[in-house]
Design a protein around this motif. Structure first.
Motif, mmCIF file in Angstrom:
data_model
loop_
_atom_site.group_PDB
_atom_site.id
_atom_site.type_symbol
_atom_site.label_atom_id
_atom_site.label_comp_id
_atom_site.label_asym_id
_atom_site.label_seq_id
_atom_site.Cartn_x
_atom_site.Cartn_y
_atom_site.Cartn_z
ATOM 1 N N ASN A 1 0.816 -1.211 0.000
ATOM 2 C CA ASN A 1 0.000 0.000 0.000
ATOM 3 C C ASN A 1 0.852 1.266 0.000
ATOM 4 O O ASN A 1 0.332 2.357 0.182
ATOM 5 N N HIS A 2 2.170 1.123 -0.168
ATOM 6 C CA HIS A 2 3.060 2.283 -0.336
ATOM 7 C C HIS A 2 3.952 2.007 -1.537
ATOM 8 O O HIS A 2 5.122 1.663 -1.400
ATOM 9 N N THR B 1 4.897 6.116 -3.186
ATOM 10 C CA THR B 1 4.541 7.054 -2.133
ATOM 11 C C THR B 1 3.219 6.614 -1.517
ATOM 12 O O THR B 1 2.582 5.673 -1.999
ATOM 13 N N SER B 2 2.800 7.268 -0.446
ATOM 14 C CA SER B 2 1.515 6.936 0.159
ATOM 15 C C SER B 2 0.385 7.275 -0.805
ATOM 16 O O SER B 2 0.485 8.216 -1.591
ATOM 17 N N SER C 1 -1.100 2.038 -4.343
ATOM 18 C CA SER C 1 -0.982 0.649 -3.921
ATOM 19 C C SER C 1 -0.934 -0.269 -5.128
ATOM 20 O O SER C 1 -1.379 0.082 -6.220
ATOM 21 N N ASN D 1 -5.506 10.951 -0.934
ATOM 22 C CA ASN D 1 -4.601 10.454 0.095
ATOM 23 C C ASN D 1 -3.154 10.371 -0.383
ATOM 24 O O ASN D 1 -2.293 9.903 0.355
ATOM 25 N N GLY E 1 0.646 10.921 -1.405
ATOM 26 C CA GLY E 1 1.736 11.670 -0.802
ATOM 27 C C GLY E 1 2.427 12.550 -1.826
ATOM 28 O O GLY E 1 1.866 12.922 -2.859
ATOM 29 N N LYS F 1 11.464 2.068 2.917
ATOM 30 C CA LYS F 1 10.763 3.015 3.791
ATOM 31 C C LYS F 1 11.435 3.011 5.165
ATOM 32 O O LYS F 1 11.587 1.951 5.778
#
Length: 848
Positions: A187-188, A191-192, A195, A208, A210, A687
């Motif tokens: 799901n990263h 970036t956030s 997914s 949402n 990033g 990460k």
């Protein structure tokens, strides 16, 4: 006498008190009627058991009271308990329900918060019950046993005995079983907010997402370009290449509507407003059988929210455009959502606009006009764009959902130029309009927990108009390209077991195109209209076993084209197997076809900007495009490390040379052939707390095959042998910072054999070229930066400030090169096109 007066006063007070009591009793009404009145006034609803409230008849609270004060009043008058579930529903239960020997509560669907009937509530020792229509249950509490909650079509939930010891009232939410069919691998991804799904699909949540280098807003298509295997050889998001394919070979859908215009400002800005998009699904290979018309990739943009949200409003501005967004609930289960965006370029010419303008119009008829300028040269340009998207969503009961979507995209350009040559004033007026309208009416029906249907009726209209007026010559040239795409789509979903789902459907699609060329002097008129109607039958089976860790989805799309009386079989495959807890194997494959695509008649059409026209296949000189694609991938995830390795093969047949943008000896030929791509995509990501860094590498060998040419095999125009991207992203609390770079080897170009013009045909001089795409441009390198900061005021209003710089080092990257004859100097002219120079941007947004 005094005694008699006292008796009279007491009697009067007694009668008056009885009168008041009688009046109070006369105002008392049934509690159920009071609750229904409060529901209408405050747009909430109550969950209760009729037998528990039917005994109550009280004076209703004042309408002027707040909801909380009304609830307090009702609790005091009835001694019932009122439990606020989610600010939209309130559960009512009696004191008996809180008996320490009993346990009670409600069961809701996690997807839409609706109460569920016939849910099995069972202790592991065998004692159990089921919920009523309100989702309510009561059960005698047992010691030392866990509670199991199960229902057909939903995942079973276990509540540990330790969680039950001090609780007598429960609110239980269970998930739909089907939602597990698309489990997340990570799901990263980059970036956030991005997914990777088990079916090979990348899912982007714009609200949402990033930070990404160079982006301060969640531009839909610019974000897409960060994914390995997806790139643009000329920096334009109107020319997105997925594994060597052309832009028109990608299927762009917005809420089921096919979009033919994907960019503003001639491809420098995405035409999709990110404020309305909730989910963007990108599939490079192995797409669902429910998708047709696109031999390269599928970009499916959906603005359907997963849950009923609160009213909201936001507005923002940057150095190119301003936008607003608003969502407000009309009924308890219905809302209206609107997003609009408009350029500010006709009001103020910012540094960002100037760099975009120079990039878009270099080496076009507009800038070439200035080559002959003298001191009297002048130019007046007016450019603007806007887009509007709207959604109306209404849930009808618990089983039906009606959605109406609308989108409009519009670009306008007007350029008036004058100059004096040899005392003669020459003027030219250019006008260009580009529009795309679309609408979709969707009805979703949940027949029961195991069966659902979706009906869609949609339309999409695209129009491109260009007009050039040479005032001195009294010549007007007009060109027009129109597309009308109408269709109907029907989908069924059947949950056979908790592991297997079967889907089937039908799609009817009718596409019509019009191409018009008109010149007043000398008189020329050509108008071509074409129509194709296609029927498609679709079947698809999905199997997901979480125990054996196997995900398998296979489908078949059967297309029938009426005009050609032709059947096309298109199988699809998605397979994922978790070899270990951290190691996944993925196999994808598909056969696809496409009847509508873009060609280029003349390089200078539409002032050299939007020169591509949509046409339809005729199954002879313009064939149906067909693709075959397969890939095998490995994913490794552990300790916040992500490693992906994907090998792919792709072949597309039926391409026409006029669709590939040749600017050499093949420019005016119309021959058919194919291209074949073999490549590899690698991503390494780590990460560390609030920091994400990743490095991606792509290699592909992409070649044309045109059998009628002397040199039938040569590199594809969109071939980039190697691409490397890197980014470092820091996100903590309200601060986001991203720095990244991208490097790729130059795209192919064709060079002349000599600097002399070939005059063998005096009426048509030409350039003698080497074999097509015999050399490549210099390498491309760019470093980008972006950062945002957001904060909240005391009244919960959120502010966001963003800043970005593209091409920090102001590197002059060449992105295209071709040759043409200069009639004035009688020489061969080398024409080069360059990428954006250093381009800053600043944005500000307010949300509440």
């Amino acid at each position: 006498m005094f005694f008699i007066k006292r008796i009279y006063v007491l009697f009067f007070c007694f009668v008056f008190a009885l009168s008041i009591t009688a009046q109070d009793r006369s105002k008392a009404i049934a509690l159920k009627d009071i609750l229904q009145s409060i529901e209408k006034q405050h747009h909430i609803y109550f969950n209760y058991i009729d037998n528990e409230i039917v005994v109550f008849k009280i004076v209703p609270p004042k309408k002027s009271l707040s909801l909380n004060k009304k609830i307090d009043y009702l609790q005091k008058k009835t001694n019932l308990f009122f439990e606020n579930i989610d600010n939209k529903s309130i559960t009512i239960f009696s004191n008996n329900a809180l008996d320490t020997k009993n346990i009670c509560g409600y069961v809701f669907s996690k997807e839409d918060n609706s109460p569920l009937e016939n849910v099995n509530i069972k202790f592991e020792n065998g004692v159990g019950t089921s919920t009523n229509k309100k989702g309510y249950f009561e059960l005698k509490k047992e010691n030392s046993t866990d509670l199991l909650v199960s229902c057909i079509g939903f995942t079973t939930k276990k509540i540990a005995v330790s969680d039950l010891q001090n609780k007598n009232f429960l609110k239980i939410y269970i998930e739909v079983e089907v939602s597990k069919l698309n489990n997340i691998i990570t799901n990263h991804f980059l970036t956030s907010g991005i997914s990777k799904k088990e079916g090979g699909t990348f899912e982007i949540k714009p609200k949402n997402i990033g930070m990404l280098p160079g982006l301060i807003e969640s531009d839909v298509l610019q974000t897409m370009l960060q994914i390995p295997g997806i790139y643009s050889t000329d920096e334009s998001i109107s020319s997105i290449n997925v594994r060597g394919g052309t832009h028109d070979q990608n299927l762009f859908l917005w809420n089921g509507i096919k979009i033919y215009q994907t960019g503003h400002f001639f491809g420098l800005i995405s035409a999709f407003n990110p404020n309305l998009a909730h989910t963007i699904s990108i599939t490079k290979n192995g797409s669902s059988a429910f998708f047709g018309e696109g031999v390269s990739s599928v970009i499916d943009i959906s603005s359907n929210p997963n849950k009923f949200e609160k009213n909201s409003f936001s507005a923002g501005i940057n150095m190119i455009n301003a936008d607003i967004y608003s969502k407000f609930n009309i009924t308890k289960k219905g809302f209206l959502e609107i997003a609009a965006r408009r350029s500010i370029t006709d009001l103020v010419k910012t540094p960002t606009y100037k760099e975009y303008y120079n990039k878009a119009f270099q080496n076009t008829s507009i800038t070439n006009f200035s080559n002959n300028q003298n001191i009297d040269y002048s130019s007046d340009e007016k450019f603007n764009f806007y887009d509007i998207t709207a959604k109306y969503s209404q849930k009808i009961g618990r089983k039906d959902h009606l959605i109406l979507d609308f989108i409009t995209i519009n670009d306008q350009l007007k350029v008036f130029q004058t100059t004096r040559i040899n005392t003669i004033i020459q003027s030219e007026n250019n006008i260009l309009y580009q529009k795309n309208y679309g609408g979709n009416l969707s009805w979703k029906r949940n027949w029961n927990a195991k069966n659902s249907s979706n009906f869609n009726v949609y339309t999409s209209s695209y129009e491109l108009n260009a007009e050039k007026n040479k005032i001195l010559d009294n010549q007007t040239v007009r060109q027009e390209n129109k597309v009308l795409d109408n269709g109907f789509k029907f989908e069924n979903s059947h949950t056979i077991t908790s592991k297997f789902t079967f889907n089937n459907g039908y799609q009817l699609n009718e596409i019509g195109t019009i191409n018009l060329d008109e010149v007043n002097s000398p008189i020329f008129y050509r108008r071509i209209k074409e129509v194709l109607r296609t029927h498609a039958l679709i079947v698809e089976g999905k199997y997901n076993d979480t125990l054996s860790k196997i995900y398998f989805n296979t489908g078949l799309r059967l297309n029938y084209i009426e005009q050609f009386k032709k059947l096309l079989f298109e199988p699809r495959l998605q397979f994922n197997y978790a070899i270990t807890k951290h190691f996944n194997l993925e196999v994808l494959g598909e056969f696809k076809s496409q009847n509508c695509y873009q060609v280029i008649d003349l390089q200078k059409d539409y002032f050299g900007i939007e020169k591509r026209r949509w046409i339809l296949a005729n199954n002879t000189t313009i064939p149906i495009q067909k693709s075959k694609q397969a890939s095998i991938s490995l994913f490794y995830i552990q300790n916040n490390w992500l490693f992906t390795l994907e090998n792919f093969y792709k072949k597309v047949t039926g391409i026409n040379s006029s669709s590939q943008g040749f600017q050499n000896q093949l420019e005016f030929l119309k021959i058919n052939g194919d291209y074949e791509v073999l490549g590899i995509e690698i991503l390494v990501q780590k990460k560390i707390n609030h920091f994400i860094t990743w490095l991606s590498y792509t290699y592909n060998n992409n070649n044309y095959h045109f059998p009628n040419l002397d040199q039938p095999v040569f590199p594809n125009n969109f071939k980039l042998d190697q691409i490397i991207s890197w980014a470092g992203i820091y996100e903590r609390k309200n601060v986001k910072i991203a720095l990244g770079s991208k490097w790729y080897s130059g795209k192919p170009k064709t060079t002349p054999m000599s600097s002399a013009i070939n005059y063998s045909n005096s009426s048509n001089p030409k350039i003698d070229y080497n074999i097509p795409n015999n050399k490549v441009l210099d390498d491309f390198f760019q470093v980008n930066f972006s950062t945002t900061y957001k904060w909240k005021s005391l009244n919960e209003i959120q502010y966001k400030l963003g800043f970005s710089v593209l091409n920090i080092f102001n590197r002059k990257n060449e992105i295209n090169e071709y040759y043409r004859i200069n009639a004035i100097t009688n020489s061969i002219e080398d024409v080069k096109t360059f990428s954006l120079r250093r381009t800053p941007n600043l944005s500000f947004r307010i949300t509440y």
